[in-house]
Design a protein around this motif. Structure first.
Motif, PDB file in Angstrom:
ATOM      1  N   THR A  62       0.846  -1.188   0.000  1.00 27.39           N
ATOM      2  CA  THR A  62       0.000   0.000   0.000  1.00 27.39           C
ATOM      3  C   THR A  62       0.886   1.244   0.000  1.00 27.39           C
ATOM      4  OG1 THR A  62      -0.139  -0.135   2.411  1.00 27.39           O
ATOM      5  CG2 THR A  62      -1.949  -1.084   1.175  1.00 27.39           C
ATOM      6  N   PRO A  63       0.495   2.282  -0.757  1.00 29.12           N
ATOM      7  CA  PRO A  63       1.273   3.525  -0.767  1.00 29.12           C
ATOM      8  C   PRO A  63       1.283   4.149   0.628  1.00 29.12           C
ATOM      9  CG  PRO A  63      -0.418   3.540  -2.486  1.00 29.12           C
ATOM     10  CD  PRO A  63      -0.671   2.348  -1.620  1.00 29.12           C
ATOM     11  N   GLU A  64       2.441   4.711   0.981  1.00 27.60           N
ATOM     12  CA  GLU A  64       2.603   5.247   2.342  1.00 27.60           C
ATOM     13  C   GLU A  64       3.471   6.508   2.307  1.00 27.60           C
ATOM     14  OE1 GLU A  64       3.288   2.459   5.901  1.00 27.60           O
ATOM     15  OE2 GLU A  64       5.230   3.447   5.625  1.00 27.60           O
ATOM     16  N   GLY A  65       3.133   7.460   1.467  1.00 31.16           N
ATOM     17  CA  GLY A  65       3.896   8.697   1.422  1.00 31.16           C
ATOM     18  C   GLY A  65       5.041   8.629   0.432  1.00 31.16           C
ATOM     19  N   THR A  66       5.995   9.554   0.615  1.00 38.79           N
ATOM     20  CA  THR A  66       7.117   9.646  -0.308  1.00 38.79           C
ATOM     21  C   THR A  66       8.433   9.775   0.451  1.00 38.79           C
ATOM     22  OG1 THR A  66       6.919  12.051  -0.471  1.00 38.79           O
ATOM     23  CG2 THR A  66       5.731  10.739  -2.129  1.00 38.79           C
ATOM     24  N   PHE A  67       9.493   9.523  -0.274  1.00 37.61           N
ATOM     25  CA  PHE A  67      10.858   9.694   0.211  1.00 37.61           C
ATOM     26  C   PHE A  67      11.615  10.410  -0.891  1.00 37.61           C
ATOM     27  CE2 PHE A  67      15.224   7.834   0.011  1.00 37.61           C
ATOM     28  CZ  PHE A  67      15.726   8.406   1.163  1.00 37.61           C
ATOM     29  N   THR A  68      12.346  11.449  -0.540  1.00 39.24           N
ATOM     30  CA  THR A  68      13.120  12.178  -1.535  1.00 39.24           C
ATOM     31  C   THR A  68      14.589  11.807  -1.398  1.00 39.24           C
ATOM     32  OG1 THR A  68      11.533  13.986  -1.533  1.00 39.24           O
ATOM     33  CG2 THR A  68      13.692  14.445  -2.479  1.00 39.24           C
ATOM     34  N   HIS A  69      15.124  11.263  -2.467  1.00 38.22           N
ATOM     35  CA  HIS A  69      16.517  10.827  -2.522  1.00 38.22           C
ATOM     36  C   HIS A  69      17.306  11.884  -3.298  1.00 38.22           C
ATOM     37  CE1 HIS A  69      19.977   8.444  -3.994  1.00 38.22           C
ATOM     38  NE2 HIS A  69      19.848   7.845  -2.832  1.00 38.22           N
ATOM     39  N   ALA A  70      18.501  12.187  -2.847  1.00 40.13           N
ATOM     40  CA  ALA A  70      19.302  13.250  -3.460  1.00 40.13           C
ATOM     41  C   ALA A  70      19.562  13.019  -4.943  1.00 40.13           C
ATOM     42  CB  ALA A  70      20.635  13.394  -2.715  1.00 40.13           C
ATOM     43  N   ARG A  71      19.740  11.786  -5.352  1.00 44.91           N
ATOM     44  CA  ARG A  71      20.060  11.493  -6.751  1.00 44.91           C
ATOM     45  C   ARG A  71      18.852  11.007  -7.540  1.00 44.91           C
ATOM     46  NH1 ARG A  71      21.788   6.794  -8.803  1.00 44.91           N
ATOM     47  NH2 ARG A  71      22.270   5.957  -6.750  1.00 44.91           N
ATOM     48  N   LEU A  72      17.970  10.241  -6.906  1.00 44.84           N
ATOM     49  CA  LEU A  72      16.857   9.615  -7.619  1.00 44.84           C
ATOM     50  C   LEU A  72      15.569  10.435  -7.590  1.00 44.84           C
ATOM     51  CD1 LEU A  72      17.421   5.936  -6.441  1.00 44.84           C
ATOM     52  CD2 LEU A  72      18.116   6.983  -8.614  1.00 44.84           C
ATOM     53  N   GLY A  73      15.530  11.473  -6.756  1.00 48.91           N
ATOM     54  CA  GLY A  73      14.338  12.319  -6.694  1.00 48.91           C
ATOM     55  C   GLY A  73      13.280  11.758  -5.760  1.00 48.91           C
ATOM     56  N   THR A  74      12.037  12.132  -6.012  1.00 48.21           N
ATOM     57  CA  THR A  74      10.929  11.728  -5.157  1.00 48.21           C
ATOM     58  C   THR A  74      10.460  10.336  -5.535  1.00 48.21           C
ATOM     59  OG1 THR A  74      10.246  14.026  -4.886  1.00 48.21           O
ATOM     60  CG2 THR A  74       8.620  12.347  -4.343  1.00 48.21           C
ATOM     61  N   LEU A  75      10.374   9.488  -4.532  1.00 46.37           N
ATOM     62  CA  LEU A  75       9.973   8.092  -4.711  1.00 46.37           C
ATOM     63  C   LEU A  75       8.751   7.818  -3.836  1.00 46.37           C
ATOM     64  CD1 LEU A  75      13.573   6.660  -4.223  1.00 46.37           C
ATOM     65  CD2 LEU A  75      12.432   7.062  -6.415  1.00 46.37           C
ATOM     66  N   THR A  76       7.810   7.060  -4.346  1.00 44.91           N
ATOM     67  CA  THR A  76       6.662   6.649  -3.545  1.00 44.91           C
ATOM     68  C   THR A  76       7.069   5.456  -2.692  1.00 44.91           C
ATOM     69  OG1 THR A  76       5.121   7.395  -5.247  1.00 44.91           O
ATOM     70  CG2 THR A  76       4.260   5.870  -3.608  1.00 44.91           C
ATOM     71  N   ILE A  77       6.732   5.513  -1.415  1.00 42.83           N
ATOM     72  CA  ILE A  77       6.978   4.407  -0.493  1.00 42.83           C
ATOM     73  C   ILE A  77       5.774   3.474  -0.551  1.00 42.83           C
ATOM     74  CG2 ILE A  77       7.314   3.727   1.916  1.00 42.83           C
ATOM     75  CD1 ILE A  77       8.432   6.601   2.385  1.00 42.83           C
ATOM     76  N   TYR A  78       6.020   2.222  -0.882  1.00 43.56           N
ATOM     77  CA  TYR A  78       4.987   1.183  -0.828  1.00 43.56           C
ATOM     78  C   TYR A  78       5.321   0.262   0.333  1.00 43.56           C
ATOM     79  CZ  TYR A  78       2.946   2.467  -5.306  1.00 43.56           C
ATOM     80  OH  TYR A  78       2.308   3.139  -6.321  1.00 43.56           O
ATOM     81  N   ARG A  79       4.378   0.071   1.242  1.00 42.04           N
ATOM     82  CA  ARG A  79       4.582  -0.775   2.418  1.00 42.04           C
ATOM     83  C   ARG A  79       4.137  -2.204   2.101  1.00 42.04           C
ATOM     84  NH1 ARG A  79       7.587  -0.523   6.516  1.00 42.04           N
ATOM     85  NH2 ARG A  79       7.119   1.688   6.571  1.00 42.04           N
ATOM     86  N   HIS A  80       5.033  -3.154   2.332  1.00 40.65           N
ATOM     87  CA  HIS A  80       4.677  -4.560   2.170  1.00 40.65           C
ATOM     88  C   HIS A  80       3.847  -4.996   3.369  1.00 40.65           C
ATOM     89  CE1 HIS A  80       7.104  -5.850  -1.332  1.00 40.65           C
ATOM     90  NE2 HIS A  80       7.741  -4.713  -1.051  1.00 40.65           N
ATOM     91  N   PRO A  81       2.982  -5.976   3.175  1.00 41.01           N
ATOM     92  CA  PRO A  81       2.211  -6.482   4.317  1.00 41.01           C
ATOM     93  C   PRO A  81       3.139  -7.055   5.363  1.00 41.01           C
ATOM     94  CG  PRO A  81       1.537  -7.544   2.234  1.00 41.01           C
ATOM     95  CD  PRO A  81       2.702  -6.668   1.934  1.00 41.01           C
ATOM     96  N   LYS A  82       2.711  -6.927   6.611  1.00 39.33           N
ATOM     97  CA  LYS A  82       3.473  -7.526   7.700  1.00 39.33           C
ATOM     98  C   LYS A  82       3.313  -9.045   7.656  1.00 39.33           C
ATOM     99  CE  LYS A  82       3.130  -3.639  10.898  1.00 39.33           C
ATOM    100  NZ  LYS A  82       4.520  -3.273  10.921  1.00 39.33           N
ATOM    101  N   VAL A  83       4.221  -9.731   8.310  1.00 41.51           N
ATOM    102  CA  VAL A  83       4.160 -11.177   8.373  1.00 41.51           C
ATOM    103  C   VAL A  83       2.800 -11.576   8.958  1.00 41.51           C
ATOM    104  CG1 VAL A  83       5.143 -13.226   9.472  1.00 41.51           C
ATOM    105  CG2 VAL A  83       6.640 -11.423   8.641  1.00 41.51           C
ATOM    106  N   GLY A  84       2.124 -12.480   8.278  1.00 42.18           N
ATOM    107  CA  GLY A  84       0.835 -12.960   8.752  1.00 42.18           C
ATOM    108  C   GLY A  84      -0.290 -11.965   8.548  1.00 42.18           C
ATOM    109  N   GLY A  85      -0.018 -10.864   7.860  1.00 41.92           N
ATOM    110  CA  GLY A  85      -1.114  -9.915   7.747  1.00 41.92           C
ATOM    111  C   GLY A  85      -1.082  -9.130   6.528  1.00 41.92           C
TER     112      GLY A  85
END
Length: 169
Positions: A146-169
């Motif tokens: 699921t999308p969970e905000g963004t992270f800005t990397h100095a070289r790669l720019g703005t990246l969308t953070i996708y969260r993987h499901p937790k173990v068992g969930g």
């Protein structure tokens, strides 16, 4: 540390090595690599390959060369990634020319995630996807992320953070 070999129904994930330099050079010479730091010349792609291999020594985990089972030709690089400056450990995937559209990224990433959860004891992970990289965003969605905000990397720019499901969930 040498990467263990993982297998799926169709793929073998093996340790990266010097035999993969040509495949890396071809991928990183192409505009398709723009979402992951390319394009770059052969020397730069060799250094990228060396960094991938060294990640195993520095962190005890890393990414694998993806091959179709029965072939040793590298068709992509998939696995676990946590370089200096990364927000948290990631599951990442790069498929090379001719390997896309077959479900390989999802299949290989599921194997890598199982290794992270079951062998390394992770309970969650992220995947960072460049804005506009719709194919990778679809892979993340197929993996249950699921999308969970963004992270800005100095070289790669703005990246969308996708969260993987937790173990068992």
């Amino acid at each position: 540390m040498i990467a263990p070999t993982l297998t799926t129904d169709r793929l073998t994930l093996r340790a990266l090595g010097p035999q993969d330099a040509e495949a890396f050079a071809a991928f990183y010479a192409d505009d398709r690599s723009s979402f992951v730091g390319g394009p770059m010349n052969a020397e730069q792609s060799w250094r990228t390959l060396a960094g991938e291999i060294g990640h195993w020594t520095l962190n005890g985990f890393g990414r694998w060369a993806v091959t179709e089972t029965g072939s040793d030709t590298c068709i992509g690089c998939v696995g676990l990634w946590a370089p200096l400056g990364w927000p948290e450990p990631e599951i990442g995937w790069d498929l090379f020319e001719g390997a896309t559209g077959k479900g390989y990224a999802t299949e290989a990433a599921e194997a890598a995630r199982s290794y992270a959860y079951e062998t390394l004891g992770w309970d969650t992970a992220i995947s960072l996807v460049a804005i506009g990289n719709d194919a990778s965003a679809r892979v993340a969605t197929r993996l249950g992320c699921t999308p969970e905000g963004t992270f800005t990397h100095a070289r790669l720019g703005t990246l969308t953070i996708y969260r993987h499901p937790k173990v068992g969930g």
